[in-house]
Design a protein around this motif. Structure first.
Motif, PDB file in Angstrom:
ATOM      1  N   ARG A 151      58.476  -4.870-104.066  1.00 42.45           N
ATOM      2  CA  ARG A 151      57.476  -4.785-105.164  1.00 42.45           C
ATOM      3  C   ARG A 151      56.256  -4.087-104.420  1.00 42.45           C
ATOM      4  N   ALA A 152      56.123  -4.089-103.171  1.00 47.30           N
ATOM      5  CA  ALA A 152      54.981  -3.278-102.554  1.00 47.30           C
ATOM      6  C   ALA A 152      55.502  -1.575-102.599  1.00 47.30           C
ATOM      7  N   VAL A 153      56.643  -1.349-102.427  1.00 46.00           N
ATOM      8  CA  VAL A 153      56.833   0.089-102.308  1.00 46.00           C
ATOM      9  C   VAL A 153      56.636   0.359-103.869  1.00 46.00           C
ATOM     10  N   LYS A 154      57.220  -0.348-104.920  1.00 44.63           N
ATOM     11  CA  LYS A 154      56.890   0.073-106.309  1.00 44.63           C
ATOM     12  C   LYS A 154      55.529   0.262-106.522  1.00 44.63           C
ATOM     13  N   SER A 155      54.585  -0.468-105.973  1.00 44.07           N
ATOM     14  CA  SER A 155      53.335  -0.445-106.449  1.00 44.07           C
ATOM     15  C   SER A 155      52.672   0.622-105.519  1.00 44.07           C
ATOM     16  N   GLY A 156      53.133   1.087-104.728  1.00 46.99           N
ATOM     17  CA  GLY A 156      52.528   2.280-103.858  1.00 46.99           C
ATOM     18  C   GLY A 156      51.739   1.925-102.785  1.00 46.99           C
ATOM     19  N   ALA A 157      52.029   0.763-102.310  1.00 47.98           N
ATOM     20  CA  ALA A 157      50.999   0.240-101.278  1.00 47.98           C
ATOM     21  C   ALA A 157      51.546   1.032 -99.963  1.00 47.98           C
ATOM     22  N   GLY A 158      50.426   1.076 -99.101  1.00 50.39           N
ATOM     23  CA  GLY A 158      50.487   1.832 -97.724  1.00 50.39           C
ATOM     24  C   GLY A 158      51.251   0.818 -96.744  1.00 50.39           C
ATOM     25  N   ALA A 159      50.989  -0.502 -96.765  1.00 53.18           N
ATOM     26  CA  ALA A 159      51.539  -1.299 -95.642  1.00 53.18           C
ATOM     27  C   ALA A 159      51.273  -2.759 -96.177  1.00 53.18           C
ATOM     28  N   ILE A 160      51.849  -3.742 -95.467  1.00 56.88           N
ATOM     29  CA  ILE A 160      51.671  -5.089 -95.539  1.00 56.88           C
ATOM     30  C   ILE A 160      51.406  -5.746 -94.369  1.00 56.88           C
ATOM     31  N   LEU A 161      50.388  -6.693 -94.526  1.00 51.40           N
ATOM     32  CA  LEU A 161      50.181  -7.643 -93.341  1.00 51.40           C
ATOM     33  C   LEU A 161      50.671  -9.101 -93.884  1.00 51.40           C
ATOM     34  N   TRP A 162      51.789  -9.546 -93.051  1.00 51.53           N
ATOM     35  CA  TRP A 162      51.999 -10.747 -93.299  1.00 51.53           C
ATOM     36  C   TRP A 162      51.281 -11.968 -92.452  1.00 51.53           C
ATOM     37  N   MET A 163      50.788 -13.027 -93.170  1.00 56.57           N
ATOM     38  CA  MET A 163      50.167 -13.758 -92.507  1.00 56.57           C
ATOM     39  C   MET A 163      51.138 -14.852 -91.558  1.00 56.57           C
ATOM     40  N   SER A 164      51.051 -15.008 -90.409  1.00 52.01           N
ATOM     41  CA  SER A 164      51.740 -15.622 -89.452  1.00 52.01           C
ATOM     42  C   SER A 164      52.091 -17.129 -90.080  1.00 52.01           C
ATOM     43  N   THR A 165      53.325 -17.484 -89.916  1.00 54.81           N
ATOM     44  CA  THR A 165      53.815 -18.995 -90.554  1.00 54.81           C
ATOM     45  C   THR A 165      53.683 -19.904 -89.381  1.00 54.81           C
ATOM     46  N   ARG A 166      53.027 -19.488 -88.213  1.00 52.97           N
ATOM     47  CA  ARG A 166      52.794 -20.391 -87.340  1.00 52.97           C
ATOM     48  C   ARG A 166      51.313 -20.613 -86.924  1.00 52.97           C
ATOM     49  N   GLU A 167      50.800 -21.670 -86.402  1.00 51.23           N
ATOM     50  CA  GLU A 167      49.310 -21.893 -86.399  1.00 51.23           C
ATOM     51  C   GLU A 167      48.751 -21.428 -85.151  1.00 51.23           C
ATOM     52  N   ARG A 168      47.625 -21.346 -84.896  1.00 51.88           N
ATOM     53  CA  ARG A 168      46.959 -21.290 -83.569  1.00 51.88           C
ATOM     54  C   ARG A 168      47.244 -20.224 -83.008  1.00 51.88           C
ATOM     55  N   GLY A 169      47.211 -18.791 -83.609  1.00 53.58           N
ATOM     56  CA  GLY A 169      47.441 -17.547 -83.167  1.00 53.58           C
ATOM     57  C   GLY A 169      48.888 -17.277 -82.743  1.00 53.58           C
ATOM     58  N   LEU A 170      49.762 -18.303 -82.896  1.00 55.48           N
ATOM     59  CA  LEU A 170      51.038 -17.886 -82.586  1.00 55.48           C
ATOM     60  C   LEU A 170      51.606 -16.879 -83.613  1.00 55.48           C
ATOM     61  N   LEU A 171      52.302 -15.838 -82.951  1.00 59.63           N
ATOM     62  CA  LEU A 171      52.972 -14.736 -84.017  1.00 59.63           C
ATOM     63  C   LEU A 171      54.566 -15.022 -83.603  1.00 59.63           C
ATOM     64  N   TYR A 172      55.109 -14.934 -84.824  1.00 59.66           N
ATOM     65  CA  TYR A 172      56.923 -14.972 -85.114  1.00 59.66           C
ATOM     66  C   TYR A 172      57.008 -13.833 -85.356  1.00 59.66           C
ATOM     67  N   ARG A 173      57.772 -12.942 -84.438  1.00 61.15           N
ATOM     68  CA  ARG A 173      58.374 -11.638 -84.844  1.00 61.15           C
ATOM     69  C   ARG A 173      59.796 -11.646 -85.424  1.00 61.15           C
ATOM     70  N   HIS A 174      60.258 -11.011 -86.427  1.00 56.90           N
ATOM     71  CA  HIS A 174      61.392 -10.626 -86.717  1.00 56.90           C
ATOM     72  C   HIS A 174      61.477  -9.194 -87.531  1.00 56.90           C
ATOM     73  N   GLN A 175      62.539  -9.119 -88.265  1.00 62.10           N
ATOM     74  CA  GLN A 175      62.725  -7.653 -89.079  1.00 62.10           C
ATOM     75  C   GLN A 175      63.071  -7.902 -90.179  1.00 62.10           C
ATOM     76  N   ASN A 176      62.952  -7.125 -91.258  1.00 58.97           N
ATOM     77  CA  ASN A 176      63.284  -7.445 -92.512  1.00 58.97           C
ATOM     78  C   ASN A 176      64.427  -6.344 -93.107  1.00 58.97           C
TER      79      ASN A 176
END
Lengths: 282, 282
Positions: A151-176
């Protein structure tokens, strides 16, 4: 079987072996120098375990990828610190970064994108998330992303920021991406609290302008190695029972749970089989 | 009193006011530009609340202090990422950093220092901690530090790394000086998991060599402002009832709990008193 159990429950190098992989090698992304050290660790540990043969088998990944110094500058309404990392295999932004308005697309549904309308074009999108606690949440996290990226590509967006699913500053990285290709849009995972702060600005009707700088390094095809050890069968040496675990990990942590413990366990299984003096049929 | 309660329970700008302080001004360390914005916020909010008078009263702090880009490089046994911040009012390291052996001093007791012996001289010390959960833990954290710093100074140590009392990479910053003077040794708070990883290397008998780079900026006396608002008494206008809260905060977070909510509450109390039309006696 009792012999195997007795050996498995006896004194074992498992813990010290795992400590070396996680503390000393640490995070070991495919393509990184740490990954080469992890391969050397596995070869040495299998040898120590007494297997018949151990070798590193080369294979090629189509692209190598590593993260540069990802940062998000909040230009409006005011600068404040942001904690974030690039999504795996996300393309880099231009060197000077991507400066754009931030647009909240909520859960990223069709309706959310319809609401955002033309404002999504060229914008950096902020996608909300639920806190991830269960296996179902985890797989939902994996499965929803490609749909939203479409949907983002179709709408012409430049980038996406994903809100982390973990609390307290934890970042959980994966790939799409699962094909070894680069992702279609620059994307980063932003600490939940920081992302919510951005969302509150937008909810209060304030214009938020940001610059996303993500100098990810992308290289050509790269040789990697799998570590293969063998205990040859006594009756059917050309048939196989395979026990495996992936050895690589992201570099945000030391890869103890995912997947160091299982890599060490495969080696431990080989050690126990060898230590019993039993030889499997195949 | 019922009038006051009714006003306090009615529609209120409290929440939006606090959002502006925490989200828009954010972390506001004494001496920082954000602190000046916080003073402007408080003056405007008191005016809006309808007090008789509001003013910013200047005072001088003997030293200004702000953190540079603190980092810890693990030179031996292998480089890996470390999350840390400087302790408040800690002196800077030399510009090139302080390179030294890391020495584990456990809980930092006399016995721990006796065990470390001459190895502490010129070293960077690693001090363990319990996980902080209670008020008692918090005050223990404040009270134990000066004692350990004394021992560290006596032993000729170069710096101290404090294991964070919070889990999952959270850093909780405070300071160990209360006199407005610089602390006696460079000190940083290291993410609990990272500090434990360092401790495991030492426990395994490995030599750990690190470089602590802490370019803290220390300036001369600096003018600051307190915000004072008055509702004059109807009978004894020269006597005072004082309601106060500190407005500053560290810049690691937005200072919502410590102490934004109380700063906003003082303003809210003024608003409610004004809104009732009641005038206190003093």
């Amino acid at each position: 079987m009792p012999k195997i159990v007795a050996n498995a429950l006896g004194p074992s190098p498992l813990e010290e072996n795992l400590r070396r992989l996680t503390d000393e090698v640490g995070g070991r992304m495919t393509g990184s120098p740490a990954m080469s050290r992890a391969v050397a660790w596995a070869v040495a540990a299998f040898r120590q375990a007494g297997v018949d043969e151990v070798r590193a088998e080369k294979y090629t990944i189509p692209l190598s990828w590593s993260e540069g110094a990802t940062r998000l500058e909040v230009l409006m309404p005011a600068p404040f610190p942001m904690r974030l990392v690039s999504v795996g295999w996300a393309p880099p932004t231009p060197a000077a970064g991507l400066e754009a308005n931030l647009v909240d697309i909520g859960e990223g549904s069709e309706a959310d994108f319809a609401r955002a309308g033309a404002s999504a074009k060229g914008a950096i999108l902020l996608a909300h998330s639920e806190i991830g606690k269960t296996w179902e949440d985890l797989f939902n996290e994996y499965l929803r992303a490609p749909v939203i990226i479409n949907r983002a590509v179709k709408s012409g967006a430049g980038a996406i920021l994903w809100m982390s699913t973990r609390e307290r500053g934890l970042l959980y990285r994966h790939q799409n991406t699962l094909t070894g290709e680069l992702d279609r849009l620059p994307q980063a995972i932003v600490a939940r609290e920081d992302a919510q702060r951005l969302a509150r600005f937008l909810a209060a009707g304030e214009k938020v302008r940001v610059r996303l700088v993500m100098p990810n390094r992308v290289g050509g095809p790269a040789e990697q190695e799998n570590v293969v050890a063998e205990i040859r069968g006594r009756e059917k040496p050309d048939e196989y029972v395979i026990l495996g675990a992936h050895l690589d990990s992201w570099e945000l942590g030391t890869g103890a749970l995912d997947n160091g413990c299982n890599a060490a366990l495969v080696i431990e299984a080989a050690r126990v089989i060898h230590a019993t003096g039993l030889r499997p049929r195949r």
